[in-house]
Design an enzyme around this catalytic site. Structure first.
Site, PDB file in Angstrom:
ATOM      1  N   TYR A 250      41.558  38.692  43.154  1.00  0.00           N
ATOM      2  CA  TYR A 250      41.375  40.034  43.689  1.00  0.00           C
ATOM      3  C   TYR A 250      40.101  40.624  43.111  1.00  0.00           C
ATOM      4  O   TYR A 250      39.860  40.528  41.913  1.00  0.00           O
ATOM      5  CB  TYR A 250      42.567  40.915  43.319  1.00  0.00           C
ATOM      6  CG  TYR A 250      42.464  42.350  43.779  1.00  0.00           C
ATOM      7  CD1 TYR A 250      42.533  42.665  45.134  1.00  0.00           C
ATOM      8  CD2 TYR A 250      42.322  43.395  42.864  1.00  0.00           C
ATOM      9  CE1 TYR A 250      42.454  43.993  45.561  1.00  0.00           C
ATOM     10  CE2 TYR A 250      42.252  44.720  43.283  1.00  0.00           C
ATOM     11  CZ  TYR A 250      42.315  45.018  44.631  1.00  0.00           C
ATOM     12  OH  TYR A 250      42.247  46.323  45.052  1.00  0.00           O
TER      13      TYR A 250
ATOM     14  N   ASP B 121      33.628  38.045  37.865  1.00  0.00           N
ATOM     15  CA  ASP B 121      34.303  39.337  37.917  1.00  0.00           C
ATOM     16  C   ASP B 121      35.173  39.488  36.675  1.00  0.00           C
ATOM     17  O   ASP B 121      36.283  38.985  36.609  1.00  0.00           O
ATOM     18  CB  ASP B 121      35.146  39.427  39.199  1.00  0.00           C
ATOM     19  CG  ASP B 121      35.898  40.754  39.300  1.00  0.00           C
ATOM     20  OD1 ASP B 121      35.812  41.567  38.361  1.00  0.00           O
ATOM     21  OD2 ASP B 121      36.574  40.963  40.330  1.00  0.00           O
TER      22      ASP B 121
ATOM     23  N   LYS C 277      37.787  48.748  34.219  1.00  0.00           N
ATOM     24  CA  LYS C 277      38.967  48.913  33.363  1.00  0.00           C
ATOM     25  C   LYS C 277      38.609  49.311  31.918  1.00  0.00           C
ATOM     26  O   LYS C 277      38.321  50.471  31.680  1.00  0.00           O
ATOM     27  CB  LYS C 277      39.849  47.676  33.464  1.00  0.00           C
ATOM     28  CG  LYS C 277      40.313  47.519  34.930  1.00  0.00           C
ATOM     29  CD  LYS C 277      41.448  46.577  35.190  1.00  0.00           C
ATOM     30  CE  LYS C 277      41.940  46.789  36.623  1.00  0.00           C
ATOM     31  NZ  LYS C 277      41.837  45.660  37.523  1.00  0.00           N
TER      32      LYS C 277
END
Ligand SMILES: *Cc1c(COP(=O)(O)O)cnc(C)c1O
Length: 427
Positions: free
Chosen positions: A144, A239, A267
């Site tokens: 994702y 990522d 994050k």
């Protein structure tokens, strides 16, 4: 446990917010109960609207590696707020955070701040396409990278939870530029690259796949991708929105010693505030506007509150022994959960890298999305609900990682293991 207030709020929320939530997995849909509405959090614990406390392994889906409300992060946000929430003009704090990021990731020579992980990956892909003049991208089934159109193809996590591998609303003409390969299958990637010679702008991946649970890269996988990308003029985008500052200060790239051309972060670098970032080699980054022609922008990018929370967080992570503590706590929990799971009537498989982990309800190992899909999600739901009833907040989906924070105490971990013993025995 009683959740009267949360039930009530959820009913109200559904009237004014689609599905009652602002991000789909929060709705607890796949685990067959209503979500908790949270009032506050502190350290390893969150407190719901019914004043019940839970030991939290969601950590806002990754950012809260220091635990909730670390006093120094709170102070940094308060101090910043007094001076102004947003100016739409550069500030010194942006330099400070950028320098810290460049220091942690030697392959990041320049970095641009955005406001979410989605923006980071979306922008990195545009940059890769702009720099190479190629349109196709290659991603992995079950990885994702946020919800940008070209990336919402076989996207794990929320998409997997709801069985919607590709969302309506994405033109087939966009999705056709996205090739998807099997995670950990280097040979398949090689043949796809050969079949699309000089057409692939970038390969994007999670260096540890955390949006299908916790799937580490097999030895040679990352190295093989690095070699292939270099040989074929493909931009390798790593990522690290989840893994960055999570599995080591320098992320999975430090841990596995493989470097991307572009790196996405999010994050943890926001310390709980909305932040994303992407960075890499100067030659690539300088092609962004205003220096180059590839457009990218954001009204709140580099927001002073978010920069302050990020700087305060990274300073604490840099302290001697921080990641050893995370490792020690995580290993302790893993051992306890393994022991507890061994008493379960159905097969289980625990996978962990540093402070991220997942329990699958199937035979292991889980190396890719089709392996992860074999997990008995009904059993997971029962496990999840029993844990929640015992005051343990795990991610409400089989396809999400659990996260350790430095604020978790030995007592928290023992309480978690004890609850797990009960939950596994009930399966
Ligand atoms: C969470 C996540 C994203 C998306 O970040 P948002 O801030 O939710 O947009 C992208 N990539 C990975 C690997 C993630 O875990």
């Amino acid at each position: 446990m009683k959740h009267d207030c949360s039930h009530d709020y959820f009913a109200k929320a559904k009237e004014v917010i689609p599905g009652g939530v602002n991000s789909p997995v929060r709705a607890f849909k796949s685990v067959g109960c209503d979500p908790l509405f949270i009032e506050r959090a502190e350290g390893s614990r969150i407190y719901d609207a019914d004043h019940q406390s839970y030991i939290d392994y969601v950590g806002s889906w990754g950012p809260m590696i220091l635990g909730h409300c670390h006093p120094e992060v709170v102070r940094a946000i308060q101090d910043a707020a007094v001076n102004g929430a947003s100016f739409g003009a550069p500030t010194y704090k942006e330099i400070e955070l950028a320098e810290m990021v460049c220091e942690a990731y030697p392959n990041i020579e320049k970095v641009r701040m955005v406001s979410s992980g989605t923006e980071a990956t979306m922008s990195a892909i545009r940059l890769a396409r702009g720099c190479t003049g190629r349109d196709k991208i290659l991603k992995f089934d079950g990885c994702y990278h946020g919800h940008a159109d070209s990336l919402l193809v076989k996207a794990g996590s929320g998409a997997a939870t709801f069985g919607v591998p590709t969302s309506p609303g994405i033109p087939a003409d966009f999705a056709k530029y996205t090739l998807t390969a099997t995670y950990n299958d280097l040979d398949e990637v090689k043949s796809m690259v050969a079949a699309n010679k000089n057409e692939i702008a970038c390969i994007i991946l999670e260096p540890i796949a955390g949006n299908m649970g916790c799937v580490p890269p097999q030895p040679g996988f990352l190295e093989g991708l690095r070699e292939l990308c270099t040989a074929e003029g493909i931009v390798l985008i790593i990522d690290e929105v989840m893994t960055g500052f999570r599995v080591a200060f320098g992320g999975a790239q430090e841990r596995f010693n493989v470097r991307g051309d572009l790196v996405c972060l999010g994050k943890i670098i926001g310390g709980g505030l909305p932040v994303g970032a992407f960075g890499g080699k100067k030659e690539l980054m300088d092609q962004l506007s205003p220096e180059g022609g590839i457009y990218q922008a954001g009204t709140l990018s580099g927001n002073p509150l978010a920069m302050s929370a990020g700087i305060a967080t990274l300073k604490l992570l840099k302290q001697e022994g921080f990641y050893e503590q995370i490792e020690e706590k995580s290993a302790y929990l893993e051992a306890g959960l393994r022991q507890a799971a061994s008493k379960s009537a159905i097969p289980t498989c625990l996978q962990r890298v540093g402070g991220m982990f997942c329990t699958y309800f199937c035979e292991g190992p889980v190396n890719n999305f089709s392996d992860a899909s074999k997990s008995d999600t009904e059993a997971f739901s029962r496990y999840f609900r029993t844990m929640l009833d015992s005051g343990i907040n795990m991610a409400p989906s089989q396809f999400e990682a659990g996260f350790m924070s430095v604020a978790h105490t030995k007592q928290d971990l023992d309480q978690t293991i004890e609850a797990a013993e009960k939950a596994f025995a009930l399966l």
